[in-house]
Design a protein around this motif. Structure first.
Motif, PDB file in Angstrom:
ATOM      1  N   ASP A 150       0.803  -1.230   0.000  1.00 47.03           N
ATOM      2  CA  ASP A 150       0.000   0.000   0.000  1.00 47.03           C
ATOM      3  C   ASP A 150       0.830   1.271   0.000  1.00 47.03           C
ATOM      4  O   ASP A 150       0.379   2.318  -0.484  1.00 47.03           O
ATOM      5  CB  ASP A 150      -0.945  -0.002   1.202  1.00 47.03           C
ATOM      6  N   PHE A 151       2.061   1.231   0.552  1.00 43.01           N
ATOM      7  CA  PHE A 151       2.878   2.446   0.614  1.00 43.01           C
ATOM      8  C   PHE A 151       3.068   3.073  -0.767  1.00 43.01           C
ATOM      9  O   PHE A 151       3.152   4.291  -0.898  1.00 43.01           O
ATOM     10  CB  PHE A 151       4.255   2.122   1.201  1.00 43.01           C
ATOM     11  N   SER A 204       9.294  -4.908   4.900  1.00 44.78           N
ATOM     12  CA  SER A 204       8.729  -5.103   3.561  1.00 44.78           C
ATOM     13  C   SER A 204       8.168  -3.805   2.999  1.00 44.78           C
ATOM     14  O   SER A 204       8.291  -3.534   1.799  1.00 44.78           O
ATOM     15  CB  SER A 204       7.611  -6.159   3.603  1.00 44.78           C
ATOM     16  N   HIS A 205       7.543  -2.999   3.854  1.00 48.03           N
ATOM     17  CA  HIS A 205       6.941  -1.741   3.393  1.00 48.03           C
ATOM     18  C   HIS A 205       7.979  -0.758   2.870  1.00 48.03           C
ATOM     19  O   HIS A 205       7.932  -0.373   1.690  1.00 48.03           O
ATOM     20  CB  HIS A 205       6.138  -1.095   4.516  1.00 48.03           C
ATOM     21  N   ASP A 343      -6.261   4.687   6.733  1.00 45.49           N
ATOM     22  CA  ASP A 343      -6.120   3.774   5.602  1.00 45.49           C
ATOM     23  C   ASP A 343      -5.914   4.542   4.303  1.00 45.49           C
ATOM     24  O   ASP A 343      -5.118   4.132   3.447  1.00 45.49           O
ATOM     25  CB  ASP A 343      -7.343   2.868   5.481  1.00 45.49           C
ATOM     26  N   TRP A 344      -6.619   5.641   4.130  1.00 49.12           N
ATOM     27  CA  TRP A 344      -6.471   6.450   2.922  1.00 49.12           C
ATOM     28  C   TRP A 344      -5.070   7.041   2.835  1.00 49.12           C
ATOM     29  O   TRP A 344      -4.446   7.028   1.771  1.00 49.12           O
ATOM     30  CB  TRP A 344      -7.518   7.568   2.921  1.00 49.12           C
ATOM     31  N   MET A 345      -4.557   7.540   3.960  1.00 51.53           N
ATOM     32  CA  MET A 345      -3.217   8.140   3.977  1.00 51.53           C
ATOM     33  C   MET A 345      -2.141   7.125   3.637  1.00 51.53           C
ATOM     34  O   MET A 345      -1.081   7.469   3.116  1.00 51.53           O
ATOM     35  CB  MET A 345      -2.925   8.750   5.344  1.00 51.53           C
ATOM     36  N   ARG A 346      -2.394   5.844   3.904  1.00 50.15           N
ATOM     37  CA  ARG A 346      -1.400   4.804   3.620  1.00 50.15           C
ATOM     38  C   ARG A 346      -1.628   4.108   2.291  1.00 50.15           C
ATOM     39  O   ARG A 346      -0.870   3.219   1.920  1.00 50.15           O
ATOM     40  CB  ARG A 346      -1.390   3.785   4.758  1.00 50.15           C
ATOM     41  N   GLY A 347      -2.680   4.479   1.586  1.00 48.75           N
ATOM     42  CA  GLY A 347      -2.844   4.021   0.219  1.00 48.75           C
ATOM     43  C   GLY A 347      -3.680   2.783  -0.007  1.00 48.75           C
ATOM     44  O   GLY A 347      -3.689   2.247  -1.115  1.00 48.75           O
ATOM     45  N   TYR A 348      -4.411   2.314   0.999  1.00 44.69           N
ATOM     46  CA  TYR A 348      -5.185   1.083   0.816  1.00 44.69           C
ATOM     47  C   TYR A 348      -6.308   1.216  -0.218  1.00 44.69           C
ATOM     48  O   TYR A 348      -6.425   0.351  -1.112  1.00 44.69           O
ATOM     49  CB  TYR A 348      -5.756   0.600   2.150  1.00 44.69           C
TER      50      TYR A 348
END
Length: 412
Positions: A150-151, A204-205, A343-348
């Protein structure tokens, strides 16, 4: 417009994040049609919460469902390889949570909590065999692998990429980190289930992010990605030090069995530029998700976790009750910074939008199986570097083991 139908594997923490993200996809008709979990009662509860029509008795039943187009794997790391391969054989496109796969001590006959002490060269071979097997099966059956990093899709990162494109500067160094005070997932304590500690689970991120950014830069500047050349790494167990054990440890998770809780990796790319990646389970104050990019003509700093759009104060922890503040924060007392949409800020949601479009329009996702494979490669080369105390050149490493069969029987 044919609706894309998804089968979800798992009903835990990240499955809820994926469901919320799917519900925000626009312009593409999608539906999470069914769910399977090892505990059927948990799957039924999950299905009821989200209005999911089908609950499967087993994974094969999901794969036999001709209505399913995509299998979304939100299961523990040890299961990723087989779940992905079985989905590919069934002709289902794949969404797989990070990491794509890993090494879990295949063939090891000793105490499971000694798995993490297996020589890391064997771990590297096993991890790469697993990753290559997933990609080969997907290619053989013409299915897409959507690697759920997601990042890459986080709005701060998307803005950073636009700034990099406009600046036309060359990246000299990237620094990225994911750290917090420790996972509460029971499987994360054991290498034979998780495939590693903080380097794999958290690293991993940022590793996926820095690799992606150099691919992005390379494609912009020369029409091909810039790959990782070598790694130097160190890992540790800070919660096992006498300093830690002699003081109160109530805020930081310290139940690790044979996995590390601290890691740092220095990456050298083909063009001689560098990246520094940090990941640990020993950081208080909430999750750290950061990216700093240093180029020849600009500096770009991103923070995918912290925000100050909302500030709140409470003199006691219980005042805000069950209302969510932000991930891994230890107390709600004092001044806090509640995230309006973490969740939006992290790109999901953006991630699932891309995956839905990739399947619907038959194109490659931005975050694909090859990125997942490269993340696995760098992580296990980093474990080898930490074990041997030296720089590991990826091309030399692969050349040295290319003809080696390896032994499935392991003894310590």
């Amino acid at each position: 417009m044919k609706k894309i139908k998804i089968g979800l594997v798992g009903a835990g923490f990240v499955s809820h994040i994926h469901m919320d993200a799917y519900n925000q996809v626009i312009g593409i008709p999608i539906e999470v049609l069914g769910v399977f979990s090892r505990t059927k009662e948990k799957a039924e509860c999950f299905a009821k919460q989200y209005g999911i029509v089908r609950v499967y008795d087993d994974y094969q039943q999901m794969l036999n469902d001709k209505d399913i187009d995509i299998v979304d794997i939100c299961a523990p790391n040890i299961h990723h390889r087989q779940l992905c391969i079985d989905a590919a054989k069934a002709g289902k496109h794949i969404v797989c949570e990070k990491p794509l796969t890993g090494a879990f001590g295949e063939g090891f006959k000793g105490n499971v909590d000694q798995t993490g002490h297996i020589p890391k060269l064997h771990m590297y071979k096993e991890a790469m065999d697993n990753a290559n097997a997933i990609l080969a099966e997907a290619k053989r059956n013409n299915v897409k692998i959507c690697y759920a990093e997601d990042f890459i899709y986080a709005p701060p990162v998307a803005k950073a990429k636009r700034l990099l494109k406009q600046s036309e500067g060359a990246i000299l160094e990237i620094r990225s980190e994911e750290s917090h005070s420790g996972s509460h997932a029971a499987y994360s304590r054991h290498w034979n289930l998780a495939g590693g500690g903080s380097l794999l689970r958290l690293g991993s991120h940022p590793l996926g992010l820095v690799i992606h950014l150099k691919h992005f830069e390379g494609n912009l500047r020369q029409g091909k990605p810039i790959h990782v050349k070598s790694v130097v790494a160190d890992v540790g167990n800070l919660t096992r030090t006498e300093t830690f054990k002699n003081l109160s440890a109530r805020w930081i998770v310290d139940e690790w069995k044979d996995v590390e809780d601290w890691a740092t990796v220095i990456i050298t790319f083909e063009d001689g530029t560098k990246a520094l990646v940090k990941s640990n389970d020993t950081t208080l104050g909430g999750v750290v998700n950061t990216l700093d990019v240093y180029t020849t003509n600009c500096v770009i700093k991103c923070n995918m976790a912290s925000n100050d759009s909302v500030k709140a104060y409470a003199p006691a922890n219980e005042i805000f009750g069950n209302e969510y503040i932000s991930e891994k924060i230890e107390t709600k007392a004092g001044w806090t910074f509640p995230s309006p949409d973490e969740d939006w800020m992290r790109g999901y949601p953006q991630e699932m939008q891309d995956f839905a479009e990739a399947v619907y329009y038959d194109r490659e996702p931005i975050s694909n199986g090859e990125l997942g494979r490269q993340v696995v490669q760098v992580i296990y080369a980093a474990y080898l570097s930490a074990e041997q105390g030296r720089r590991i050149d990826l091309e030399e490493l692969d050349a040295s083991i290319n003809d080696s069969k390896g032994s499935k029987k392991i003894n310590i």
